[in-house]
Write a protein that holds these residues in place. Structure first.
Motif, mmCIF file in Angstrom:
data_model
loop_
_atom_site.group_PDB
_atom_site.id
_atom_site.type_symbol
_atom_site.label_atom_id
_atom_site.label_comp_id
_atom_site.label_asym_id
_atom_site.label_seq_id
_atom_site.Cartn_x
_atom_site.Cartn_y
_atom_site.Cartn_z
ATOM 1 N N LYS A 1 42.917 38.667 34.009
ATOM 2 C CA LYS A 1 44.165 39.371 33.481
ATOM 3 C C LYS A 1 44.491 39.276 32.159
ATOM 4 N N ASP A 2 44.392 38.035 31.657
ATOM 5 C CA ASP A 2 44.750 37.805 30.189
ATOM 6 C C ASP A 2 43.772 38.602 29.168
ATOM 7 N N PHE A 3 42.572 38.776 29.654
ATOM 8 C CA PHE A 3 41.345 39.907 28.802
ATOM 9 C C PHE A 3 42.151 41.093 29.064
ATOM 10 N N TYR A 4 42.457 41.827 30.010
ATOM 11 C CA TYR A 4 42.959 43.110 30.049
ATOM 12 C C TYR A 4 44.169 43.414 29.525
ATOM 13 N N ASN A 5 44.901 42.468 29.235
ATOM 14 C CA ASN A 5 46.181 42.634 28.674
ATOM 15 C C ASN A 5 46.082 42.272 27.310
#
Length: 79
Positions: free
Chosen positions: A7-11
């Motif tokens: 999630k951190d990557f895609y955000n």
């Protein structure tokens, strides 16, 4: 839906910026079915050809490599 570990990557700004650049460069069309998403670019997904894993998500040659990413519509992504 993205896995919790990604999630951190895609955000991240890096991912969002790359996705946007690829849509502009390649056109707002699904690279699989050809669906025109000019009016609905939010439907386009940056799909990693080589799947992201917890072990390679921090490897820019996998995660942020334009040649490893295809821009596809949500319908094709869900198949």
């Amino acid at each position: 839906m993205a896995a919790s570990w990604s999630k951190d990557f895609y955000n991240s700004k890096a991912w969002k910026d790359l996705r946007q650049v690829l849509i502009i460069k390649r056109g707002a069309m699904c690279e699989r079915c050809g669906k025109d998403c000019t009016l609905t670019p939010y439907e386009l997904i940056g799909h990693h050809k080589k799947e992201l894993t917890p072990g390679n998500i921090n490897d820019a040659m996998v995660a942020l490599n334009p040649s490893n990413i295809e821009i596809i519509c949500s319908d094709c992504h869900n198949k």
